[in-house]
Scaffold this active site. Structure first.
Site, PDB file in Angstrom:
ATOM      1  N   ARG A 197       0.829  -1.212   0.000  1.00  0.00           N
ATOM      2  CA  ARG A 197       0.000   0.000   0.000  1.00  0.00           C
ATOM      3  C   ARG A 197       0.862   1.260   0.000  1.00  0.00           C
ATOM      4  O   ARG A 197       0.579   2.232  -0.693  1.00  0.00           O
ATOM      5  CB  ARG A 197      -0.922  -0.006   1.228  1.00  0.00           C
ATOM      6  CG  ARG A 197      -1.720   1.299   1.394  1.00  0.00           C
ATOM      7  CD  ARG A 197      -2.741   1.216   2.512  1.00  0.00           C
ATOM      8  NE  ARG A 197      -2.154   0.994   3.829  1.00  0.00           N
ATOM      9  CZ  ARG A 197      -1.656   1.969   4.608  1.00  0.00           C
ATOM     10  NH1 ARG A 197      -1.636   3.218   4.198  1.00  0.00           N
ATOM     11  NH2 ARG A 197      -1.171   1.680   5.804  1.00  0.00           N
ATOM     12  N   HIS A 211       4.174   1.555  -0.864  1.00  0.00           N
ATOM     13  CA  HIS A 211       5.312   1.694  -1.779  1.00  0.00           C
ATOM     14  C   HIS A 211       5.154   1.131  -3.183  1.00  0.00           C
ATOM     15  O   HIS A 211       6.009   1.384  -4.015  1.00  0.00           O
ATOM     16  CB  HIS A 211       6.553   1.063  -1.144  1.00  0.00           C
ATOM     17  CG  HIS A 211       6.909   1.660   0.175  1.00  0.00           C
ATOM     18  ND1 HIS A 211       7.319   2.976   0.316  1.00  0.00           N
ATOM     19  CD2 HIS A 211       6.888   1.155   1.427  1.00  0.00           C
ATOM     20  CE1 HIS A 211       7.540   3.230   1.595  1.00  0.00           C
ATOM     21  NE2 HIS A 211       7.282   2.139   2.295  1.00  0.00           N
ATOM     22  N   LYS A 254       3.038  12.546   6.151  1.00  0.00           N
ATOM     23  CA  LYS A 254       4.255  11.723   6.175  1.00  0.00           C
ATOM     24  C   LYS A 254       5.346  12.470   5.408  1.00  0.00           C
ATOM     25  O   LYS A 254       5.130  12.872   4.266  1.00  0.00           O
ATOM     26  CB  LYS A 254       3.969  10.360   5.530  1.00  0.00           C
ATOM     27  CG  LYS A 254       5.132   9.388   5.652  1.00  0.00           C
ATOM     28  CD  LYS A 254       4.839   8.010   5.054  1.00  0.00           C
ATOM     29  CE  LYS A 254       6.050   7.105   5.225  1.00  0.00           C
ATOM     30  NZ  LYS A 254       5.852   5.785   4.601  1.00  0.00           N
ATOM     31  N   PRO A 255       6.530  12.690   6.024  1.00  0.00           N
ATOM     32  CA  PRO A 255       7.527  13.586   5.421  1.00  0.00           C
ATOM     33  C   PRO A 255       8.076  13.104   4.075  1.00  0.00           C
ATOM     34  O   PRO A 255       8.248  13.893   3.157  1.00  0.00           O
ATOM     35  CB  PRO A 255       8.653  13.658   6.451  1.00  0.00           C
ATOM     36  CG  PRO A 255       8.163  12.964   7.667  1.00  0.00           C
ATOM     37  CD  PRO A 255       6.933  12.188   7.336  1.00  0.00           C
ATOM     38  N   VAL A 256       8.361  11.799   3.971  1.00  0.00           N
ATOM     39  CA  VAL A 256       8.977  11.258   2.761  1.00  0.00           C
ATOM     40  C   VAL A 256       8.383   9.890   2.474  1.00  0.00           C
ATOM     41  O   VAL A 256       8.182   9.105   3.405  1.00  0.00           O
ATOM     42  CB  VAL A 256      10.515  11.093   2.945  1.00  0.00           C
ATOM     43  CG1 VAL A 256      11.157  10.590   1.660  1.00  0.00           C
ATOM     44  CG2 VAL A 256      11.158  12.393   3.365  1.00  0.00           C
ATOM     45  N   ASN A 257       8.109   9.615   1.216  1.00  0.00           N
ATOM     46  CA  ASN A 257       7.650   8.273   0.849  1.00  0.00           C
ATOM     47  C   ASN A 257       8.063   7.987  -0.581  1.00  0.00           C
ATOM     48  O   ASN A 257       8.047   8.878  -1.425  1.00  0.00           O
ATOM     49  CB  ASN A 257       6.133   8.158   0.981  1.00  0.00           C
ATOM     50  CG  ASN A 257       5.655   6.721   0.894  1.00  0.00           C
ATOM     51  OD1 ASN A 257       5.906   5.924   1.787  1.00  0.00           O
ATOM     52  ND2 ASN A 257       4.990   6.373  -0.193  1.00  0.00           N
ATOM     53  N   THR A 258       8.437   6.737  -0.837  1.00  0.00           N
ATOM     54  CA  THR A 258       8.860   6.331  -2.176  1.00  0.00           C
ATOM     55  C   THR A 258       7.885   5.316  -2.755  1.00  0.00           C
ATOM     56  O   THR A 258       7.510   4.362  -2.072  1.00  0.00           O
ATOM     57  CB  THR A 258      10.272   5.709  -2.119  1.00  0.00           C
ATOM     58  OG1 THR A 258      11.181   6.661  -1.560  1.00  0.00           O
ATOM     59  CG2 THR A 258      10.755   5.306  -3.508  1.00  0.00           C
ATOM     60  N   LYS A 290      19.539   0.876   7.638  1.00  0.00           N
ATOM     61  CA  LYS A 290      19.895   2.128   8.312  1.00  0.00           C
ATOM     62  C   LYS A 290      19.887   1.980   9.830  1.00  0.00           C
ATOM     63  O   LYS A 290      20.664   2.624  10.525  1.00  0.00           O
ATOM     64  CB  LYS A 290      18.909   3.227   7.918  1.00  0.00           C
ATOM     65  CG  LYS A 290      19.152   3.823   6.547  1.00  0.00           C
ATOM     66  CD  LYS A 290      18.102   4.884   6.259  1.00  0.00           C
ATOM     67  CE  LYS A 290      18.268   5.464   4.869  1.00  0.00           C
ATOM     68  NZ  LYS A 290      17.093   6.255   4.473  1.00  0.00           N
ATOM     69  N   ARG A 344       8.175  14.043  -1.362  1.00  0.00           N
ATOM     70  CA  ARG A 344       8.747  14.732  -0.213  1.00  0.00           C
ATOM     71  C   ARG A 344       7.842  15.895   0.163  1.00  0.00           C
ATOM     72  O   ARG A 344       7.484  16.700  -0.695  1.00  0.00           O
ATOM     73  CB  ARG A 344      10.144  15.228  -0.591  1.00  0.00           C
ATOM     74  CG  ARG A 344      11.012  15.649   0.564  1.00  0.00           C
ATOM     75  CD  ARG A 344      12.453  15.853   0.095  1.00  0.00           C
ATOM     76  NE  ARG A 344      13.121  14.592  -0.196  1.00  0.00           N
ATOM     77  CZ  ARG A 344      13.768  13.861   0.710  1.00  0.00           C
ATOM     78  NH1 ARG A 344      13.837  14.260   1.960  1.00  0.00           N
ATOM     79  NH2 ARG A 344      14.364  12.737   0.365  1.00  0.00           N
ATOM     80  N   HIS A 368       9.547  -3.246   4.569  1.00  0.00           N
ATOM     81  CA  HIS A 368       9.988  -1.887   4.880  1.00  0.00           C
ATOM     82  C   HIS A 368      10.847  -1.386   3.731  1.00  0.00           C
ATOM     83  O   HIS A 368      11.688  -2.121   3.224  1.00  0.00           O
ATOM     84  CB  HIS A 368      10.782  -1.900   6.196  1.00  0.00           C
ATOM     85  CG  HIS A 368      11.601  -0.673   6.438  1.00  0.00           C
ATOM     86  ND1 HIS A 368      11.042   0.531   6.791  1.00  0.00           N
ATOM     87  CD2 HIS A 368      12.936  -0.453   6.370  1.00  0.00           C
ATOM     88  CE1 HIS A 368      12.026   1.437   6.925  1.00  0.00           C
ATOM     89  NE2 HIS A 368      13.166   0.855   6.670  1.00  0.00           N
TER      90      HIS A 368
END
Length: 124
Positions: free
Chosen positions: A10, A12, A41-45, A66, A85, A119
């Site tokens: 959902r 990515h 949400k600040p960042v999503n790919t 990470k 972004r 993830h």
């Protein structure tokens, strides 16, 4: 409850959008995939490859995540992705995103049986 694998899909996966003409893509997708429900949400790919190709990354190059965990994997080939972004002038719930397309290797964390992505860690 949504499984970790389903949540990954959902958040990515967008295999159908091979080319994004619209600068509005992220604004629409972040909303329609419920990624702006309780905050922006600040960042999503989003990854524009088949689910099978992304799941196969779990059996490619093992790399450190990470957060230091060892269950991350880097794709052998570059994949078509879109980075969303948060633009800095969002006023929740009206989240505003910048849409950037790229061809990059993806790094995903995998777990479970079947062993599948749960993830999105990074793109390189």
């Amino acid at each position: 409850k949504e499984s970790a694998a389903a949540k990954f899909e959902r958040q990515h996966m967008d295999p159908s959008a091979s080319s994004i003409s619209s600068s509005n893509y992220c604004n629409q997708m972040m909303q329609s995939r419920n990624l702006t429900q309780d905050r922006c949400k600040p960042v999503n790919t989003f990854v524009h490859e088949s689910l099978a190709d992304v799941q196969a990354v779990c059996f490619q190059k093992n790399v450190a995540c990470k957060n230091g965990q060892s269950n991350c994997y880097q794709s052998n080939s570059a994949m078509h992705i879109t980075d969303c972004r948060e633009s800095g002038n969002s006023d929740y719930p009206n989240c505003v995103y910048k849409t950037t397309q790229a061809e990059k290797h993806i790094i995903v964390a995998c777990e479970g049986n079947p062993y599948v992505p749960v993830h999105f860690d990074a793109s390189v």
